[in-house]
Design an enzyme around this catalytic site. Structure first.
Site, mmCIF file in Angstrom:
data_model
loop_
_atom_site.group_PDB
_atom_site.id
_atom_site.type_symbol
_atom_site.label_atom_id
_atom_site.label_comp_id
_atom_site.label_asym_id
_atom_site.label_seq_id
_atom_site.Cartn_x
_atom_site.Cartn_y
_atom_site.Cartn_z
ATOM 1 N N GLU A 298 1.060 -1.543 -0.262
ATOM 2 C CA GLU A 298 0.123 -0.423 0.177
ATOM 3 C C GLU A 298 0.917 0.913 -0.050
ATOM 4 O O GLU A 298 0.769 2.514 0.885
ATOM 5 C CB GLU A 298 -0.760 0.141 1.094
ATOM 6 C CG GLU A 298 -1.986 -1.574 1.285
ATOM 7 C CD GLU A 298 -2.693 -1.217 2.190
ATOM 8 O OE1 GLU A 298 -2.563 -0.810 3.150
ATOM 9 O OE2 GLU A 298 -4.075 -1.934 1.836
ATOM 10 N N GLU A 427 -4.527 -8.495 -1.586
ATOM 11 C CA GLU A 427 -4.889 -8.634 -0.626
ATOM 12 C C GLU A 427 -6.867 -8.649 -0.216
ATOM 13 O O GLU A 427 -7.458 -6.983 -1.296
ATOM 14 C CB GLU A 427 -4.272 -7.771 0.626
ATOM 15 C CG GLU A 427 -4.601 -7.402 1.629
ATOM 16 C CD GLU A 427 -4.025 -6.595 2.527
ATOM 17 O OE1 GLU A 427 -2.436 -6.506 2.862
ATOM 18 O OE2 GLU A 427 -4.661 -5.694 3.318
#
Length: 619
Positions: A298, A427
């Site tokens: 991220e 994810e």
């Protein structure tokens, strides 16, 4: 230029095609064009064993003249021949032999575009033998079923794996039940982890809040919202014993490893590859091959998490550095690189692609990474794990929120000319922040999970990485290594659902009743329909002419005592659980014949298998 070839204009060399010792054809060429385009031709022309000086000819063995002409057409014009009489796989083999890399890529793309489902294994073997990375990746996506794959957090290393017992028969059996399966080790802590072959005993930093962050019961539950202090002083090490036992476990259960490398080890503005090199040295020494690699987690949220900024341009260059590093190791040149694992797309639901910061970041990374990234990944969660309620888990509006985000990613990739790269959900689960306690590990979470698998397949996503296999409220396996309801749902999906998606009537997957159809995984010609009913009344699905009056195998999933918060799940009225030997029990269906209607009660999920259809597209 091709006309010059056909007319023999400027030719100063003859290629003699041989089958064994029989001369099949003489082809006149311009030596300089071949030398400039192929290092193999260049070496051949300089070697006395190949070039006959008196005749000015070079013998080419075991390549059909028409195949060789296809290669020459490309060398002269830069265009791949459309001659359907020349097998494209033979052109690929010749391109590999003469090291004409771009021609190989064009051949691979054509093979993939025209790939029949039945030929996927043939393509995989061809691609493997002739170093065709693009085609190999494409073929593997067809062999490894799309759909449930798993992830775990790197922070578990700092917790000494807690209750995750690598030698547990129960855990091994549960993991084997999900193969073939990618296993991702990543998450926020991936950018805090440092490899050392013989690390010192880990000592947690003493500043306030870190003990909460590393508590296995609190990680991801809101205790670590601001990790900037942790980044400054909280890096932790993992050693060769961690790496060996993890790889041995993955090999034992038949998974494929995907490891997230720490990108926050920086040398000025650039990623420092020194620690990754140490890990690769050890990995290569141990003979652990087949690993895929990520770089960072991220990254478009680093300022929020760590109070540092990393631009898409710089991260793209870092991915190129990772690609160059892997290429230094024999056997690693075909290792997949996956990324960039962006998040925050849900914040852009009402924005255009050119206004969404997450999509703009993704485009920038891809623009500056060259061809380094093989799979594009982004993260998706429906809900906030700190705020979500039972009502949210039963909301059609929540379920419908996924498709617009996938559309946004798709349009962003089309606009940046990257739509040819496979997309993964790198994810994903019901709710971020570790899930919702008392909901994400209960029966009701299955509605979000099953619908996501259906929607992702319709959008041609090849891998969905479930956060997590173990640990957290959204885990498939709980702290006592017992399967949660979503584990059983994933297992049934793996066993019954194949990779080819079939079209259903519109309107069946946007309300409270949501249906999807695929070819069966193993039954030739068979079809699997699966559905979920988040409404408060039973539904009836009328079968059309093609499915009507068929034999049907029914797999009906429901909660014990109608409790949506149950930790258990029933299959055809029987509780699913491991047997006394810690083995997965038989998943027995109810069989009916001449079925014209399917029934699904309120808050049930169902799989219906039609084994005797002999549907040609599923053969």
């Amino acid at each position: 230029m091709w006309q010059a070839f056909e007319n023999g204009t400027g030719a100063n060399l003859t290629l003699v095609c041989l089958n064994e010792e029989e001369e099949l054809e003489h082809i006149d060429v311009q030596r300089g064009i071949l030398e400039a385009a192929s290092p193999v031709f260049q070496a051949m022309f300089k070697h006395e064993g190949f070039l006959e000086k008196q005749s000015g000819s070079v013998k080419i063995r075991e390549i059909h003249p028409e195949v060789l002409k296809s290669v020459l057409r490309y060398l002269y014009t830069g265009i791949l021949s459309n001659d359907t009489n020349v097998p494209i796989q033979e052109v690929l083999i010749a391109a590999d032999r003469f090291q004409v890399e771009h021609l190989k890529i064009l051949c691979e793309e054509k093979l993939c575009r025209n790939l029949d489902h039945e030929k996927v294994l043939d393509l995989a073997f061809l691609a493997q033998d002739y170093h065709a990375k693009y085609a190999l990746d494409y073929a593997i996506q067809g062999i490894i079923h799309n759909f449930p794959h798993v992830a775990m957090g790197t922070h578990l290393i700092a917790e000494k794996w807690k209750h995750f017992r690598f030698d547990s028969k129960k855990l091994i059996n549960l993991a084997r039940g999900l193969e073939p399966c990618y296993f991702r080790l990543g998450g926020t802590a991936a950018d805090l982890a440092i490899f050392q072959e013989n690390p010192l005993p880990y000592v947690r930093p003493s500043f306030s809040g870190v003990e909460k962050c590393f508590s296995i019961s609190a990680w991801g539950q809101g205790a670590c919202e601001d990790l900037s202090q942790l980044y400054q002083t909280g890096n932790f090490t993992f050693g060769k014993s961690d790496w060996i036992q993890l790889n041995d476990f993955i090999k034992t259960v038949g998974w494929k490893f995907l490891f997230d490398v720490n990108v926050l080890l920086r040398n000025g503005d650039h990623w420092s590859a020194a620690n990754a090199r140490s890990l690769l040295d050890f990995n290569h020494q141990q003979g652990f091959h087949g690993t895929s690699w990520e770089l960072g987690n991220e990254p478009n949220a680093y300022f929020h998490k760590f109070k540092i900024r990393l631009s898409g341009e710089q991260l793209g260059q870092d991915f190129r550095a990772l690609r160059h590093l892997l290429d230094e190791y024999p056997g690693y040149e075909n290792s997949s690189i996956v990324g960039p694992d962006i998040n925050g797309v849900r914040k852009c639901a009402n924005l255009k692609k050119d206004k969404c910061k997450a999509v703009l970041f993704l485009q920038s990374v891809l623009k500056h990474s060259g061809r380094a990234i093989d799979k594009i990944t982004w993260h998706h969660y429906y809900l906030d794990g700190h705020k979500a309620t039972l009502k949210d888990f039963l909301s059609a509006e929540v379920l419908n929120s996924l498709q617009p985000q996938m559309d946004l990613i798709k349009r962003g990739l089309e606009a940046s000319n990257h739509s040819h790269i496979p997309i993964w959900l790198g994810e994903t689960s019901s709710a971020y922040g570790g899930g919702v306690q008392g909901l994400s590990d209960r029966y009701v979470a299955g509605f979000l999970w099953l619908d996501k698998l259906g929607v992702a397949a319709l959008n041609k996503y090849s891998v969905i990485l479930r956060q997590t296999f173990y640990h957290g409220s959204y885990a498939l396996v709980n702290e006592q290594l017992n399967p949660n309801p979503d584990y059983w749902l994933s297992l049934i999906f793996k066993r019954l659902v194949g990779i080819r998606v079939l079209e259903l009537k519109q309107g069946l997957n946007n309300g409270t009743l949501r249906c999807y159809a695929h070819c069966h995984r193993d039954i030739s010609g068979g079809v699997t329909v699966f559905a979920l009913n988040i409404g408060h009344r039973s539904e009836v699905i009328k079968l059309g002419n093609q499915l009507g009056n068929s034999t049907v195998l029914h797999y009906i999933l429901s909660p014990p005592k109608n409790s949506l918060k149950s930790r258990e799940i029933l299959l055809n009225g029987q509780t699913l659980k491991l047997n006394e030997f810690k083995d997965i029990p038989p998943l027995n269906p109810i069989r009916t014949s001449k079925t014209t209607h399917l029934f699904i009660k309120a808050y049930e999920m169902a799989f219906w298998v039609f084994p005797e259809l002999s549907l040609k597209i599923c053969s």
